[in-house]
Design a protein around this motif. Structure first.
Motif, PDB file in Angstrom:
ATOM      1  N   GLU A  67     -16.476  18.710  58.214  1.00  0.00           N
ATOM      2  CA  GLU A  67     -17.308  18.109  59.254  1.00  0.00           C
ATOM      3  C   GLU A  67     -16.547  18.113  60.565  1.00  0.00           C
ATOM      4  OE1 GLU A  67     -19.029  14.174  58.640  1.00  0.00           O
ATOM      5  OE2 GLU A  67     -20.025  14.264  60.604  1.00  0.00           O
ATOM      6  N   GLU A  73     -13.086   5.987  49.805  1.00  0.00           N
ATOM      7  CA  GLU A  73     -11.700   5.586  50.090  1.00  0.00           C
ATOM      8  C   GLU A  73     -10.878   5.353  48.837  1.00  0.00           C
ATOM      9  OE1 GLU A  73     -11.844   2.275  52.802  1.00  0.00           O
ATOM     10  OE2 GLU A  73     -12.588   3.507  54.464  1.00  0.00           O
ATOM     11  N   PHE A  87     -11.453   8.990  53.448  1.00  0.00           N
ATOM     12  CA  PHE A  87     -10.008   8.907  53.637  1.00  0.00           C
ATOM     13  C   PHE A  87      -9.244   9.165  52.337  1.00  0.00           C
ATOM     14  CE2 PHE A  87     -10.744   5.739  57.398  1.00  0.00           C
ATOM     15  CZ  PHE A  87     -11.278   6.777  58.148  1.00  0.00           C
ATOM     16  N   GLN A 120     -12.909  17.076  59.213  1.00  0.00           N
ATOM     17  CA  GLN A 120     -12.676  16.283  57.985  1.00  0.00           C
ATOM     18  C   GLN A 120     -13.298  16.990  56.783  1.00  0.00           C
ATOM     19  OE1 GLN A 120     -14.582  12.416  57.482  1.00  0.00           O
ATOM     20  NE2 GLN A 120     -12.770  11.639  56.437  1.00  0.00           N
ATOM     21  N   ILE A 138     -19.758   8.114  72.527  1.00  0.00           N
ATOM     22  CA  ILE A 138     -20.979   8.867  72.212  1.00  0.00           C
ATOM     23  C   ILE A 138     -22.258   8.087  72.536  1.00  0.00           C
ATOM     24  CG2 ILE A 138     -22.348   9.931  70.340  1.00  0.00           C
ATOM     25  CD1 ILE A 138     -19.936  11.443  69.561  1.00  0.00           C
ATOM     26  N   ASN A 169     -22.495  17.771  64.011  1.00  0.00           N
ATOM     27  CA  ASN A 169     -23.477  16.708  64.239  1.00  0.00           C
ATOM     28  C   ASN A 169     -24.384  17.042  65.409  1.00  0.00           C
ATOM     29  OD1 ASN A 169     -22.697  14.332  62.391  1.00  0.00           O
ATOM     30  ND2 ASN A 169     -20.729  14.981  63.277  1.00  0.00           N
ATOM     31  N   LEU A 228     -16.008  14.879  67.118  1.00  0.00           N
ATOM     32  CA  LEU A 228     -15.574  14.937  68.510  1.00  0.00           C
ATOM     33  C   LEU A 228     -14.562  13.831  68.835  1.00  0.00           C
ATOM     34  CD1 LEU A 228     -16.061  16.277  71.296  1.00  0.00           C
ATOM     35  CD2 LEU A 228     -17.974  14.686  71.618  1.00  0.00           C
ATOM     36  N   ARG A 229     -13.561  14.179  69.628  1.00  0.00           N
ATOM     37  CA  ARG A 229     -12.588  13.207  70.134  1.00  0.00           C
ATOM     38  C   ARG A 229     -12.425  13.425  71.633  1.00  0.00           C
ATOM     39  NH1 ARG A 229     -13.642  11.678  65.890  1.00  0.00           N
ATOM     40  NH2 ARG A 229     -12.319  11.060  64.142  1.00  0.00           N
ATOM     41  N   ASP A 261     -28.174  13.056  57.789  1.00  0.00           N
ATOM     42  CA  ASP A 261     -26.988  12.221  57.940  1.00  0.00           C
ATOM     43  C   ASP A 261     -27.360  10.739  57.826  1.00  0.00           C
ATOM     44  OD1 ASP A 261     -24.335  11.718  58.378  1.00  0.00           O
ATOM     45  OD2 ASP A 261     -24.279  12.548  60.402  1.00  0.00           O
ATOM     46  N   ARG A 314     -21.940   5.470  54.540  1.00  0.00           N
ATOM     47  CA  ARG A 314     -20.764   4.741  54.062  1.00  0.00           C
ATOM     48  C   ARG A 314     -21.087   3.295  53.681  1.00  0.00           C
ATOM     49  NH1 ARG A 314     -16.436   2.000  56.758  1.00  0.00           N
ATOM     50  NH2 ARG A 314     -17.282   2.491  58.795  1.00  0.00           N
TER      51      ARG A 314
HETATM   52  P1  C2E Z   1     -20.767  10.222  61.145  1.00  0.00           P
HETATM   53  O1  C2E Z   1     -21.488  11.476  61.443  1.00  0.00           O
HETATM   54  O2  C2E Z   1     -21.341   9.316  60.104  1.00  0.00           O
HETATM   55  O3  C2E Z   1     -19.280  10.680  60.779  1.00  0.00           O
HETATM   56  C1  C2E Z   1     -18.492  10.092  59.791  1.00  0.00           C
HETATM   57  C2  C2E Z   1     -17.564   9.052  60.395  1.00  0.00           C
HETATM   58  O4  C2E Z   1     -16.965   8.323  59.338  1.00  0.00           O
HETATM   59  C3  C2E Z   1     -16.416   9.647  61.188  1.00  0.00           C
HETATM   60  O5  C2E Z   1     -16.125   8.735  62.230  1.00  0.00           O
HETATM   61  C4  C2E Z   1     -15.271   9.645  60.177  1.00  0.00           C
HETATM   62  O6  C2E Z   1     -13.990   9.630  60.768  1.00  0.00           O
HETATM   63  C5  C2E Z   1     -15.565   8.358  59.469  1.00  0.00           C
HETATM   64  N1  C2E Z   1     -15.002   8.335  58.128  1.00  0.00           N
HETATM   65  C6  C2E Z   1     -14.833   9.374  57.283  1.00  0.00           C
HETATM   66  N2  C2E Z   1     -14.315   8.984  56.111  1.00  0.00           N
HETATM   67  C7  C2E Z   1     -14.129   7.641  56.202  1.00  0.00           C
HETATM   68  C8  C2E Z   1     -13.595   6.653  55.302  1.00  0.00           C
HETATM   69  O7  C2E Z   1     -13.195   6.913  54.167  1.00  0.00           O
HETATM   70  N3  C2E Z   1     -13.567   5.361  55.754  1.00  0.00           N
HETATM   71  C9  C2E Z   1     -13.991   5.019  57.006  1.00  0.00           C
HETATM   72  N4  C2E Z   1     -13.901   3.751  57.364  1.00  0.00           N
HETATM   73  N5  C2E Z   1     -14.506   5.933  57.874  1.00  0.00           N
HETATM   74  C10 C2E Z   1     -14.565   7.225  57.477  1.00  0.00           C
HETATM   75  P2  C2E Z   1     -15.889   9.223  63.728  1.00  0.00           P
HETATM   76  O8  C2E Z   1     -15.190  10.530  63.760  1.00  0.00           O
HETATM   77  O9  C2E Z   1     -15.308   8.054  64.447  1.00  0.00           O
HETATM   78  O10 C2E Z   1     -17.364   9.465  64.234  1.00  0.00           O
HETATM   79  C11 C2E Z   1     -18.275   8.411  64.361  1.00  0.00           C
HETATM   80  C12 C2E Z   1     -19.657   8.909  64.646  1.00  0.00           C
HETATM   81  O11 C2E Z   1     -19.726   9.545  65.913  1.00  0.00           O
HETATM   82  C13 C2E Z   1     -20.132   9.971  63.658  1.00  0.00           C
HETATM   83  O12 C2E Z   1     -20.578   9.340  62.476  1.00  0.00           O
HETATM   84  C14 C2E Z   1     -21.233  10.627  64.453  1.00  0.00           C
HETATM   85  O13 C2E Z   1     -22.411   9.875  64.395  1.00  0.00           O
HETATM   86  C15 C2E Z   1     -20.686  10.549  65.856  1.00  0.00           C
HETATM   87  N6  C2E Z   1     -20.097  11.860  66.217  1.00  0.00           N
HETATM   88  C16 C2E Z   1     -18.845  12.322  66.027  1.00  0.00           C
HETATM   89  N7  C2E Z   1     -18.709  13.563  66.534  1.00  0.00           N
HETATM   90  C17 C2E Z   1     -19.914  13.901  67.051  1.00  0.00           C
HETATM   91  C18 C2E Z   1     -20.446  15.064  67.721  1.00  0.00           C
HETATM   92  O14 C2E Z   1     -19.769  16.087  67.927  1.00  0.00           O
HETATM   93  N8  C2E Z   1     -21.747  15.016  68.113  1.00  0.00           N
HETATM   94  C19 C2E Z   1     -22.529  13.923  67.881  1.00  0.00           C
HETATM   95  N9  C2E Z   1     -23.807  13.950  68.313  1.00  0.00           N
HETATM   96  N10 C2E Z   1     -22.084  12.826  67.257  1.00  0.00           N
HETATM   97  C20 C2E Z   1     -20.792  12.824  66.837  1.00  0.00           C
END
Ligand code: C2E
Ligand code: CA
Ligand code: CA
Ligand code: CA
Length: 274
Positions: A58, A239, A258, A44, A77, A117, A61-62, A179, A203
């Protein structure tokens, strides 16, 4: 009334059992997910508010569970954080991100730094520094193209040891950012002891920026103090154009959300960058 009470109770235990067995199923399929190559990285953009161009990506992970359904990180996670799987999977994320970056460079794209992350559990793992070193060596990536995001809470948990690990990462030439800032109980003045360059405002504070004078005041204060401490600021979850405008007016250098792009798969990234 008695009968319905019992029904409620049965319903309640049934739901609990269902939840428990779903959790169990999720956990056991997670254990094999890496071997089955079911993890994917999405990217992103983080936008430079001066130019509205991409500054960093950024890495998110999926999990392509069973090869089809795409599972979001909040579903898995926390489980991996609990059972320790996040350590090997997080290492895979770092490695895969570095390989991808090198691949994009080789294909002739302009370099874009990647923000990875680091979970609290990974951060406290003794092998962390060694595994970062191996990944840098083996992929040949320029460390200046990597950034780690560590949550405020993770940084606060471990006192002096934290400072030591952050120092080692910093000396390898990898930048660090804080973060989810604002969700913990630390102060920027305290966090300034760490070799950190960037703060990401959670956020939660951006969501109601237009409607809430209180959130506007908090965000303005975080930006002003960060800037006076030579920290740059990223706002998460942007957003709307209205939010973006308020952030720019308050001196926020970077924005993610977004409004600019959802997280996208690797093959879609370079269309955004161009
Ligand atoms: P985070 O690090 O705070 O990542 C940002 C999250 O906010 C991401 O969710 C992203 O898709 C979402 N986001 C970005 N822009 C917007 C927006 O405008 N509106 C809304 N509603 N959401 C937005 P995602 O991808 O679901 O990831 C959630 C959390 O999972 C991340 O929060 C992070 O804490 C964790 N995560 C994701 N990938 C990894 C990874 O590879 N390793 C680790 N340790 N944690 C991860
Ligand atoms: Ca993050
Ligand atoms: Ca975040
Ligand atoms: Ca967040």
């Amino acid at each position: 009334a008695k009968a319905s009470g019992r029904n409620n109770y049965q319903f309640f235990t049934q739901t609990m059992n269902q939840a428990a067995s779903q959790h169990f199923e999720l956990e056991s399929s997670l254990r094999g997910a890496m071997a089955r190559k079911e993890f994917e990285l999405f990217y992103q953009p983080i936008i430079d508010t001066g130019t509205r161009r991409i500054h960093t990506l950024e890495v998110l992970l999926r999990w392509r569970r069973g090869g089809t359904e795409l599972v979001q990180p909040d579903q898995f996670i926390p489980i991996m954080e609990e059972n320790g799987l996040i350590v090997p999977v997080g290492e895979w994320v770092m490695r895969r991100a570095c390989e991808q970056s090198v691949e994009w460079l080789r294909q002739g794209f302009d370099p874009v730094p990647l923000a990875v992350n680091l979970s609290p559990r990974q951060f406290m793992n003794r092998g962390l520094i060694q595994s970062i070193r191996s990944i840098l060596d083996e992929t040949g990536i320029d460390p200046a193209l990597i950034e780690f995001e560590i949550t405020e809470t993770a940084l606060m948990q471990h006192g002096e040891q934290t400072l030591e690990i952050l120092g080692q990462i910093n000396r390898m030439g990898i930048r660090l950012s804080i973060d989810d800032f604002g969700t913990g109980y630390s102060s920027l003045a305290y966090l300034k002891r760490f070799p950190v360059k960037k703060v990401k405002i959670d956020r939660a504070f951006v969501k109601d920026l237009e409607g809430s004078a209180e959130d506007r005041a908090i965000v303005a204060a975080i930006i002003a103090l960060s800037n006076s401490l030579q920290l740059s600021v990223v706002a998460e979850g942007v957003e709307s154009e209205g939010q973006y405008k308020l952030l720019r007016e308050n001196g926020c250098q970077y924005a993610q959300g977004f409004l600019f792009s959802q997280p996208v798969a690797a093959h879609e990234v370079m269309a955004l960058v161009r």
